[in-house]
Design a protein around this motif. Structure first.
Motif, mmCIF file in Angstrom:
data_model
loop_
_atom_site.group_PDB
_atom_site.id
_atom_site.type_symbol
_atom_site.label_atom_id
_atom_site.label_comp_id
_atom_site.label_asym_id
_atom_site.label_seq_id
_atom_site.Cartn_x
_atom_site.Cartn_y
_atom_site.Cartn_z
ATOM 1 N N LEU A 8 0.649 -1.289 0.366
ATOM 2 C CA LEU A 8 -0.009 -0.096 -0.004
ATOM 3 C C LEU A 8 0.566 1.303 0.133
ATOM 4 O O LEU A 8 0.510 2.134 -0.878
ATOM 5 N N SER A 9 2.091 1.108 0.666
ATOM 6 C CA SER A 9 2.571 2.944 0.761
ATOM 7 C C SER A 9 3.454 3.003 -1.275
ATOM 8 O O SER A 9 3.307 3.777 -1.196
ATOM 9 N N LYS A 10 3.672 1.357 -1.819
ATOM 10 C CA LYS A 10 4.193 2.106 -2.866
ATOM 11 C C LYS A 10 2.639 2.305 -3.921
ATOM 12 O O LYS A 10 2.873 3.452 -4.189
ATOM 13 N N LEU A 11 1.771 1.726 -3.489
ATOM 14 C CA LEU A 11 0.494 2.206 -4.668
ATOM 15 C C LEU A 11 -0.006 3.480 -4.048
ATOM 16 O O LEU A 11 -0.145 4.553 -4.844
ATOM 17 N N ASN A 12 0.341 3.868 -3.308
ATOM 18 C CA ASN A 12 -0.432 5.420 -2.357
ATOM 19 C C ASN A 12 1.071 6.303 -2.940
ATOM 20 O O ASN A 12 0.532 7.469 -4.379
ATOM 21 N N ALA A 13 2.585 6.020 -3.698
ATOM 22 C CA ALA A 13 3.188 6.293 -4.026
ATOM 23 C C ALA A 13 2.682 6.893 -5.801
ATOM 24 O O ALA A 13 2.912 8.183 -6.428
ATOM 25 N N LEU A 14 2.445 6.082 -6.075
ATOM 26 C CA LEU A 14 2.101 5.431 -7.879
ATOM 27 C C LEU A 14 0.858 6.465 -8.114
ATOM 28 O O LEU A 14 0.629 7.627 -9.252
ATOM 29 N N ARG A 15 -0.358 7.244 -6.968
ATOM 30 C CA ARG A 15 -1.032 7.569 -7.383
ATOM 31 C C ARG A 15 -1.288 8.642 -6.377
ATOM 32 O O ARG A 15 -1.808 9.420 -7.035
ATOM 33 N N GLY A 16 -0.033 9.087 -6.445
ATOM 34 C CA GLY A 16 0.653 11.061 -6.755
ATOM 35 C C GLY A 16 0.125 11.475 -4.898
ATOM 36 O O GLY A 16 -0.315 13.135 -5.874
ATOM 37 N N GLY A 17 -0.521 11.206 -4.095
ATOM 38 C CA GLY A 17 -1.265 12.093 -2.925
ATOM 39 C C GLY A 17 -3.221 12.193 -3.751
ATOM 40 O O GLY A 17 -2.901 13.232 -2.345
ATOM 41 N N LEU A 18 -3.171 11.510 -3.938
ATOM 42 C CA LEU A 18 -4.735 11.369 -4.079
ATOM 43 C C LEU A 18 -5.274 11.103 -2.506
ATOM 44 O O LEU A 18 -6.517 10.298 -2.149
ATOM 45 N N ASP A 19 -4.636 9.571 -2.117
ATOM 46 C CA ASP A 19 -4.972 9.072 -1.110
ATOM 47 C C ASP A 19 -4.507 9.905 0.339
ATOM 48 O O ASP A 19 -2.856 9.744 0.632
ATOM 49 N N THR A 20 -4.788 8.869 1.783
ATOM 50 C CA THR A 20 -4.328 9.329 2.702
ATOM 51 C C THR A 20 -3.672 7.528 3.267
ATOM 52 O O THR A 20 -4.512 6.632 3.338
ATOM 53 N N TYR A 21 -2.381 7.303 3.296
ATOM 54 C CA TYR A 21 -1.524 6.254 4.135
ATOM 55 C C TYR A 21 -1.265 6.311 5.476
ATOM 56 O O TYR A 21 -1.225 7.596 5.698
ATOM 57 N N SER A 22 -0.986 5.311 5.831
ATOM 58 C CA SER A 22 -1.019 5.505 7.160
ATOM 59 C C SER A 22 0.080 3.947 7.675
ATOM 60 O O SER A 22 -1.265 2.973 7.000
ATOM 61 N N GLU A 23 0.181 3.712 8.729
ATOM 62 C CA GLU A 23 1.497 2.346 8.675
ATOM 63 C C GLU A 23 1.378 2.544 10.016
ATOM 64 O O GLU A 23 1.907 3.379 11.226
ATOM 65 N N ASP A 24 0.400 1.003 10.676
ATOM 66 C CA ASP A 24 1.483 1.175 12.609
ATOM 67 C C ASP A 24 2.776 -0.675 12.178
ATOM 68 O O ASP A 24 1.940 -1.211 11.896
ATOM 69 N N ALA A 25 4.028 -0.172 12.161
ATOM 70 C CA ALA A 25 4.971 -0.479 11.422
ATOM 71 C C ALA A 25 4.795 -1.751 12.272
ATOM 72 O O ALA A 25 4.648 -1.956 13.379
ATOM 73 N N GLY A 26 5.425 -3.443 11.637
ATOM 74 C CA GLY A 26 5.204 -4.105 11.551
ATOM 75 C C GLY A 26 4.413 -4.671 12.412
ATOM 76 O O GLY A 26 3.722 -6.287 12.328
ATOM 77 N N VAL A 27 2.740 -3.861 12.135
ATOM 78 C CA VAL A 27 1.149 -4.003 12.102
ATOM 79 C C VAL A 27 -0.042 -4.725 10.994
ATOM 80 O O VAL A 27 -0.183 -5.587 11.012
ATOM 81 N N GLU A 54 -0.905 -1.912 7.326
ATOM 82 C CA GLU A 54 -0.871 -0.378 6.885
ATOM 83 C C GLU A 54 -2.564 -0.017 6.178
ATOM 84 O O GLU A 54 -3.048 -1.413 6.170
ATOM 85 N N THR A 55 -2.309 1.230 6.307
ATOM 86 C CA THR A 55 -4.273 1.786 5.757
ATOM 87 C C THR A 55 -3.976 2.716 3.918
ATOM 88 O O THR A 55 -2.968 3.907 4.757
ATOM 89 N N LEU A 56 -4.848 2.479 3.720
ATOM 90 C CA LEU A 56 -4.910 3.520 2.685
ATOM 91 C C LEU A 56 -6.421 3.913 2.532
ATOM 92 O O LEU A 56 -6.744 3.310 2.346
ATOM 93 N N LYS A 57 -6.627 5.262 2.675
ATOM 94 C CA LYS A 57 -7.656 5.513 2.548
ATOM 95 C C LYS A 57 -8.102 6.455 1.164
ATOM 96 O O LYS A 57 -6.756 7.078 1.152
ATOM 97 N N THR A 58 -9.390 6.725 0.335
ATOM 98 C CA THR A 58 -9.078 7.617 -0.823
ATOM 99 C C THR A 58 -10.340 8.308 -0.984
ATOM 100 O O THR A 58 -11.046 7.562 -0.253
ATOM 101 N N GLY A 59 -10.670 9.057 -1.570
ATOM 102 C CA GLY A 59 -11.955 9.345 -1.422
ATOM 103 C C GLY A 59 -11.889 11.694 -1.963
ATOM 104 O O GLY A 59 -11.164 11.740 -0.424
ATOM 105 N N GLY A 60 -12.694 11.865 -2.535
ATOM 106 C CA GLY A 60 -12.136 13.767 -2.164
ATOM 107 C C GLY A 60 -11.226 14.049 -2.726
ATOM 108 O O GLY A 60 -11.545 15.359 -3.532
ATOM 109 N N LYS A 61 -9.983 13.970 -2.785
ATOM 110 C CA LYS A 61 -8.583 14.187 -3.503
ATOM 111 C C LYS A 61 -8.908 14.403 -4.726
ATOM 112 O O LYS A 61 -9.475 13.182 -5.476
ATOM 113 N N THR A 62 -8.362 15.634 -5.772
ATOM 114 C CA THR A 62 -8.349 14.921 -7.249
ATOM 115 C C THR A 62 -7.933 15.164 -7.862
ATOM 116 O O THR A 62 -7.551 16.098 -8.806
ATOM 117 N N SER A 63 -6.226 15.933 -7.604
ATOM 118 C CA SER A 63 -5.191 16.061 -7.797
ATOM 119 C C SER A 63 -3.736 15.217 -7.509
ATOM 120 O O SER A 63 -3.533 14.483 -6.516
#
Length: 188
Positions: free
Chosen positions: A81-100, A102-111
């Motif tokens: 998900l961290s790599k997918l987030n980077a490929l999508r250029g800021g469309l998403d909100t990414y968070s990680e609980d290291a070793g536990v 990762e979360t990718l949230k999306t919707g509402g950002k347009t650029s």
């Protein structure tokens, strides 16, 4: 029965390439690159619209192209998900609980913030064939076709990254670079 006849011969067998490549992205104009890992079906495509200017009495007076673009597409086997987030250029909100988790949230950002991508094929002799796109955004939303539990194929995410001209670069070098050491005497 027809006899097959060769219409030509191989001109330089070292220019023939077999195998896939490594797809990487950069969020800092090519200073550092991140490997996307295992993939299938990596494809590079260049396209444009043809332009013809006709006259009333002298046929076509000018030909050219417009809207030149390139893309790299493929299927991500590793769902990072961290790599997918980077490929999508800021469309998403990414968070990680290291070793536990990762979360990718999306919707509402347009650029999207453009990134660079490159696919590199290296032969067993060390010769490199590489394609770099300078200004890329993702043009495909997330799609995951979940496979049967008994399937041998993994779940994959198809991606498509569209490159457009980077007008901050020199004319003639604004879209992409194709670099080849295939058939050359020196490999890096």
């Amino acid at each position: 029965r027809r006899i097959k006849m060769a219409q030509t011969s191989i001109q330089n067998e070292n220019k023939i390439s077999f195998g896939s490549g490594k797809l990487e992205y950069s969020t800092d104009d090519g200073s550092t690159w991140t490997d996307l890992g295992a993939m299938r079906n990596i494809v590079f495509t260049e396209s444009w619209e043809e332009v013809e200017v006709p006259s009333d009495n002298a046929g076509i007076v000018k030909t050219g192209i417009k809207n030149q673009m390139a893309s790299i597409a493929g299927d991500l086997i590793e769902i990072d998900l961290s790599k997918l987030n980077a490929l999508r250029g800021g469309l998403d909100t990414y968070s990680e609980d290291a070793g536990v988790s990762e979360t990718l949230k999306t919707g509402g950002k347009t650029s999207q913030t453009p990134i660079q991508v490159k696919v590199t094929h290296t032969t067993e002799d060390g010769a490199v064939f590489r394609i770099t796109l300078y200004k890329v955004t993702s043009v495909k939303g997330i799609e995951i076709a979940f496979q049967s539990d008994e399937a041998d194929d993994p779940n994959m995410i198809p991606i498509e990254l569209k490159g457009v001209k980077d007008t901050d670069r020199t004319v003639g070098d604004q879209l992409c670079e194709i670099y080849s050491e295939l058939g050359e005497s020196v490999a890096s």
